[in-house]
Design a protein around this motif. Structure first.
Motif, PDB file in Angstrom:
ATOM      1  N   ASN A 161      -2.051   4.217   6.716  1.00 55.16           N
ATOM      2  CA  ASN A 161      -1.932   4.966   7.978  1.00 55.16           C
ATOM      3  C   ASN A 161      -3.158   5.830   8.277  1.00 55.16           C
ATOM      4  O   ASN A 161      -3.495   6.056   9.432  1.00 55.16           O
ATOM      5  N   LYS A 184      -8.310   1.800  -4.713  1.00 54.97           N
ATOM      6  CA  LYS A 184      -7.523   0.625  -4.305  1.00 54.97           C
ATOM      7  C   LYS A 184      -6.891   0.949  -2.957  1.00 54.97           C
ATOM      8  O   LYS A 184      -5.873   1.639  -2.874  1.00 54.97           O
ATOM      9  N   PRO A 217      -1.159  -5.596  -4.917  1.00 49.63           N
ATOM     10  CA  PRO A 217      -1.038  -4.164  -5.220  1.00 49.63           C
ATOM     11  C   PRO A 217      -0.289  -3.834  -6.515  1.00 49.63           C
ATOM     12  O   PRO A 217      -0.805  -3.066  -7.337  1.00 49.63           O
ATOM     13  N   PRO A 218       0.905  -4.421  -6.767  1.00 55.14           N
ATOM     14  CA  PRO A 218       1.581  -4.046  -8.022  1.00 55.14           C
ATOM     15  C   PRO A 218       0.756  -4.419  -9.255  1.00 55.14           C
ATOM     16  O   PRO A 218       0.698  -3.653 -10.224  1.00 55.14           O
ATOM     17  N   SER A 221      -2.334  -1.995  -9.588  1.00 49.51           N
ATOM     18  CA  SER A 221      -1.900  -0.645  -9.957  1.00 49.51           C
ATOM     19  C   SER A 221      -1.439  -0.617 -11.406  1.00 49.51           C
ATOM     20  O   SER A 221      -1.705   0.344 -12.134  1.00 49.51           O
ATOM     21  N   ARG A 240       8.786   5.963  -2.947  1.00 48.06           N
ATOM     22  CA  ARG A 240       9.258   4.846  -3.787  1.00 48.06           C
ATOM     23  C   ARG A 240       8.147   4.364  -4.721  1.00 48.06           C
ATOM     24  O   ARG A 240       8.335   4.277  -5.937  1.00 48.06           O
ATOM     25  N   VAL A 241       6.986   4.094  -4.185  1.00 45.65           N
ATOM     26  CA  VAL A 241       5.888   3.588  -5.022  1.00 45.65           C
ATOM     27  C   VAL A 241       5.343   4.714  -5.916  1.00 45.65           C
ATOM     28  O   VAL A 241       5.007   4.483  -7.075  1.00 45.65           O
ATOM     29  N   LEU A 244       7.265   4.854  -9.073  1.00 43.90           N
ATOM     30  CA  LEU A 244       6.921   3.724  -9.961  1.00 43.90           C
ATOM     31  C   LEU A 244       5.628   4.015 -10.732  1.00 43.90           C
ATOM     32  O   LEU A 244       5.543   3.796 -11.934  1.00 43.90           O
ATOM     33  N   CYS A 293       2.615  11.200   7.763  1.00 47.77           N
ATOM     34  CA  CYS A 293       3.487  11.919   6.823  1.00 47.77           C
ATOM     35  C   CYS A 293       3.881  13.292   7.356  1.00 47.77           C
ATOM     36  O   CYS A 293       4.822  13.898   6.863  1.00 47.77           O
ATOM     37  N   GLU A 390      12.250   8.628   6.206  1.00 45.39           N
ATOM     38  CA  GLU A 390      11.047   8.794   7.019  1.00 45.39           C
ATOM     39  C   GLU A 390      11.028   7.592   7.968  1.00 45.39           C
ATOM     40  O   GLU A 390      10.945   6.458   7.512  1.00 45.39           O
ATOM     41  N   LEU A 418       7.374  18.028   2.304  1.00 44.67           N
ATOM     42  CA  LEU A 418       5.939  18.049   2.602  1.00 44.67           C
ATOM     43  C   LEU A 418       5.613  19.150   3.619  1.00 44.67           C
ATOM     44  O   LEU A 418       5.092  20.186   3.265  1.00 44.67           O
TER      45      LEU A 418
HETATM   46  N1  LIG Z   1       1.577  13.142   1.569  1.00 36.99           N
HETATM   47  C1  LIG Z   1       0.514  12.612   2.131  1.00 36.99           C
HETATM   48  O1  LIG Z   1      -0.570  13.168   2.148  1.00 36.99           O
HETATM   49  C2  LIG Z   1       0.606  11.266   2.776  1.00 36.99           C
HETATM   50  C3  LIG Z   1      -0.456  10.831   3.574  1.00 36.99           C
HETATM   51  C4  LIG Z   1      -0.398   9.565   4.148  1.00 36.99           C
HETATM   52  C5  LIG Z   1       0.714   8.753   3.926  1.00 36.99           C
HETATM   53  N2  LIG Z   1       1.726   9.213   3.146  1.00 36.99           N
HETATM   54  C6  LIG Z   1       2.920   8.377   2.933  1.00 36.99           C
HETATM   55  O2  LIG Z   1       2.542   7.010   2.761  1.00 36.99           O
HETATM   56  C7  LIG Z   1       3.601   6.170   3.200  1.00 36.99           C
HETATM   57  C8  LIG Z   1       3.055   5.087   4.106  1.00 36.99           C
HETATM   58  O3  LIG Z   1       2.042   4.409   3.516  1.00 36.99           O
HETATM   59  P1  LIG Z   1       2.241   2.973   2.816  1.00 36.99           P
HETATM   60  O4  LIG Z   1       3.309   2.204   3.509  1.00 36.99           O
HETATM   61  O5  LIG Z   1       0.890   2.382   2.672  1.00 36.99           O
HETATM   62  O6  LIG Z   1       2.819   3.398   1.408  1.00 36.99           O
HETATM   63  P2  LIG Z   1       3.064   2.446   0.151  1.00 36.99           P
HETATM   64  O7  LIG Z   1       3.637   3.315  -0.897  1.00 36.99           O
HETATM   65  O8  LIG Z   1       3.779   1.207   0.500  1.00 36.99           O
HETATM   66  O9  LIG Z   1       1.595   1.983  -0.262  1.00 36.99           O
HETATM   67  C9  LIG Z   1       0.623   2.910  -0.680  1.00 36.99           C
HETATM   68  C10 LIG Z   1      -0.347   2.198  -1.609  1.00 36.99           C
HETATM   69  O10 LIG Z   1       0.366   1.685  -2.722  1.00 36.99           O
HETATM   70  C11 LIG Z   1       0.170   0.279  -2.825  1.00 36.99           C
HETATM   71  N3  LIG Z   1       1.424  -0.332  -3.265  1.00 36.99           N
HETATM   72  C12 LIG Z   1       2.429  -0.792  -2.503  1.00 36.99           C
HETATM   73  N4  LIG Z   1       3.422  -1.262  -3.273  1.00 36.99           N
HETATM   74  C13 LIG Z   1       3.057  -1.082  -4.545  1.00 36.99           C
HETATM   75  C14 LIG Z   1       3.675  -1.348  -5.797  1.00 36.99           C
HETATM   76  N5  LIG Z   1       4.861  -1.896  -5.867  1.00 36.99           N
HETATM   77  N6  LIG Z   1       3.006  -1.008  -6.907  1.00 36.99           N
HETATM   78  C15 LIG Z   1       1.799  -0.444  -6.837  1.00 36.99           C
HETATM   79  N7  LIG Z   1       1.148  -0.182  -5.682  1.00 36.99           N
HETATM   80  C16 LIG Z   1       1.776  -0.493  -4.541  1.00 36.99           C
HETATM   81  C17 LIG Z   1      -0.237  -0.170  -1.449  1.00 36.99           C
HETATM   82  O11 LIG Z   1      -0.999  -1.364  -1.500  1.00 36.99           O
HETATM   83  C18 LIG Z   1      -1.058   1.016  -0.973  1.00 36.99           C
HETATM   84  O12 LIG Z   1      -2.362   0.959  -1.493  1.00 36.99           O
HETATM   85  C19 LIG Z   1       4.571   7.087   3.901  1.00 36.99           C
HETATM   86  O13 LIG Z   1       5.643   7.347   3.030  1.00 36.99           O
HETATM   87  C20 LIG Z   1       3.752   8.351   4.149  1.00 36.99           C
HETATM   88  O14 LIG Z   1       4.495   9.526   4.277  1.00 36.99           O
HETATM   89  C21 LIG Z   1       1.704  10.441   2.566  1.00 36.99           C
END
Ligand SMILES: NC(=O)c1ccc[n+]([C@@H]2O[C@H](COP(=O)([O-])OP(=O)(O)OC[C@H]3O[C@@H](n4cnc5c(N)ncnc54)[C@H](O)[C@@H]3O)[C@@H](O)[C@H]2O)c1
Ligand SMILES: N[C@@H](CC=O)C(=O)O
Length: 493
Positions: A161, A184, A217-218, A221, A240-241, A244, A293, A390, A418
């Motif tokens: 985002n 990443k 990604p998984p 990571s 969620r991620v 993990l 967020c 969210e 947050l």
């Molecule tokens: N607190 C903050 O500063 C902030 C800022 C921006 C976004 N966000 C949050 O991010 C979320 C939206 O972003 P998103 O959809 O990219 O989040 P996401 O958790 O799906 O993905 C974030 C990152 O994790 C990787 N990822 C996804 N699934 C994974 C897995 N199973 N194992 C390891 N890595 C994995 C993705 O490729 C990406 O690089 C929202 O919940 C938002 O609130 C938080």
């Protein structure tokens, strides 16, 4: 028109990973397409690296760390400032790239480039102020103190985002501290990260200091979390991620920073002008088409001004324009993909089925499959998904409350912590609610709250640690205590 034809400098569009100062394709030949969410057209491809290549990035970051940490802080500052200058000089191209891969309107993308660059400048300077302490000694003939040292290699995993600023807020802090980084990015928005790498190279940041890896990604990571040589993980993304990854880092006892989801309440006191508050709430809800967020997810309005507030909110919302972010005068671009649109529709349906009123939001007007028209629901309640999840979509939920105690309970009724917004001019109410809110950041009579000097972060399930501000660099520093004994006669401390 191809993507590179839209840039003044086509070399900013890279379709490779970047490891040890080299543009790298996947050894297994696997690739993934990246799509423009506004049009559905493929913009390009990224390589999916093999596991050994991810470990190769760790090797490169390990080698580079030896030299990078040995530079003086002011030498690292100069390189980071050169990177900052290049981000500014290439601002328009970076914004176009971002709009194409993420979808946000071009003026917002320009704003994010500015915002992202501002962290590079901030941490370039902060790196010169990583002071240790002198400790008055309780041990005879000894000098006590602390040194601040870089933790080592930092893995930085970021969302789609904010494809640029979420990287620089981490990478600039880590690099200023003397760490090397492996980024990443999200597979949906890799090109902003790769353009950052191109500019880092031009800025003279040595090979291996800033690496960008791409893959499944998984799998990527898992390797980065399991690697003992990676000493810090900083993740921004969903709760969620984040959970993990926290588990995956347990074995190697890494430093973990998590910036996770939000579910911001927007509280409007009875003393507010309903029009002023409603216009502010629209601004706090619909930035980045609600994919933020900090988006105002639950709008809690005092019952005495609720109906007037809803009227002004609906009027302001109706004026928002939806379309391709490259067109002029667009307020909301597309959502990132079809699943996001499905999730938004499900949240709206769930709320209506449980008694919410749909005031506005005609999806037949959407200009394309990934678009979601701004939607307003009133009468939202605790049992609805919109209250707890969210939405990450342009769906606003409003509800009325009776008094301050009730609104505090409503606002805190979420696993997230947050950001929260509070609109009132009553100083006693401000103080009471501010102290009672279980959120890491509270914006009072302001929609804007972020920037480099700010300790950005959440409590509860919204994360661990803070980014930005004077403490953001601490996430990448270890404190080394020393006791220098047998000094002969040392007087005092
Ligand atoms: N607190 C903050 O500063 C902030 C800022 C921006 C976004 N966000 C949050 O991010 C979320 C939206 O972003 P998103 O959809 O990219 O989040 P996401 O958790 O799906 O993905 C974030 C990152 O994790 C990787 N990822 C996804 N699934 C994974 C897995 N199973 N194992 C390891 N890595 C994995 C993705 O490729 C990406 O690089 C929202 O919940 C938002 O609130 C938080
Ligand atoms: N707007 C946030 C990003 C959240 O999605 C920020 O400023 O960091």
């Amino acid at each position: 028109m191809t993507l590179s034809n839209q840039l003044s400098d086509p070399r900013l569009f890279r379709q490779y990973a970047y490891i040890d100062g080299k543009w790298t394709h996947g050894d297994g030949g696997r690739e993934e397409a990246v799509f423009d969410p506004a049009t559905g057209e493929a913009l390009g491809h990224i390589p999916l690296l093999e596991d050994a290549q991810i470990r190769g990035a760790v090797d490169a970051a390990e080698t580079a760390f030896v030299h990078w940490r040995a530079l003086r802080a002011d030498e690292r500052c100069e390189r980071l400032l050169a990177w900052y200058d290049l981000l500014q000089a290439n601002r328009e191209d970076l914004a176009i790239l971002m709009t194409l891969e993420q979808g946000k309107p071009l003026p917002d993308a320009r704003g994010e480039v500015e915002y992202g660059a501002s962290f590079v400048r901030w941490f370039a300077e902060e790196g010169k102020r990583t002071y240790g302490e002198t400790i008055p000694s309780h041990i005879p003939n000894a000098a006590l103190g602390t040194l601040k040292e870089p933790v080592g290699i930092a893995a930085l995993i970021t969302p789609w985002n904010f494809p640029l600023a979420m990287i620089t807020r981490k990478a600039a802090a880590a690099m200023a501290a003397g760490c090397t980084v492996i980024v990443k990015p999200a597979n949906e928005t890799p090109f902003s990260a790769l353009a950052l790498a191109e500019l880092a190279e031009r800025a003279g940041i040595p090979a291996g200091v800033f690496n960008v890896v791409l893959g499944d990604p998984p799998a990527v990571s898992r390797i980065l979390c399991a690697e003992d040589r990676v000493k810090a993980l900083s993740f921004t993304g969903s709760t969620r991620v984040g959970r993990l990854l926290l588990e995956q880092c347990a074995n190697t006892v890494k430093r973990v920073s998590l910036e996770l989801g939000g579910n911001a309440p927007f509280i409007v006191g009875p003393d507010m002008d309903p029009k002023e508050a409603a216009y502010a709430a629209v601004a706090a809800k619909f930035q980045t088409a609600g994919q933020d967020c900090l988006a105002a997810d639950r709008i809690l309005v005092h019952e005495s001004i609720h109906d007037a507030f809803v009227g002004f909110f609906a009027e302001r919302m109706a004026a928002l324009t939806v379309g391709n972010g490259l067109s002029n005068e667009i307020d909301l671009g597309p959502l990132i993909h079809a699943q996001a649109v499905e999730k938004a529709a499900a949240i709206v349906d769930d709320a209506i089925s449980k008694g919410a009123t749909l005031v506005a939001g005609d999806q037949s007007q959407a200009p394309g499959p990934n678009f979601f028209m701004p939607t307003l629901l009133t009468g939202v309640t605790h049992d609805m998904k919109i209250w707890h999840e969210e939405s990450f979509a342009p769906v606003a939920g409003i509800t009325a409350y009776r008094d301050d105690d009730e609104v505090i309970e409503m606002a805190n009724d979420t696993e997230y912590g947050l950001a929260a917004y509070l609109y009132t001019h009553d100083i006693r109410r401000i103080w009471k609610i501010l102290r009672a809110l279980e959120f890491g950041m509270v914006a009072i009579n302001s929609v804007k709250m972020t920037g480099p000097p700010v300790p950005f972060g959440g409590v509860k399930h919204s994360g661990l640690g803070r980014e930005g501000g004077v403490t953001g660099i601490d996430e990448y520093l270890e404190t080394k205590y020393y006791c220098l004994g047998a000094l002969g006669s040392v007087s005092g401390s």
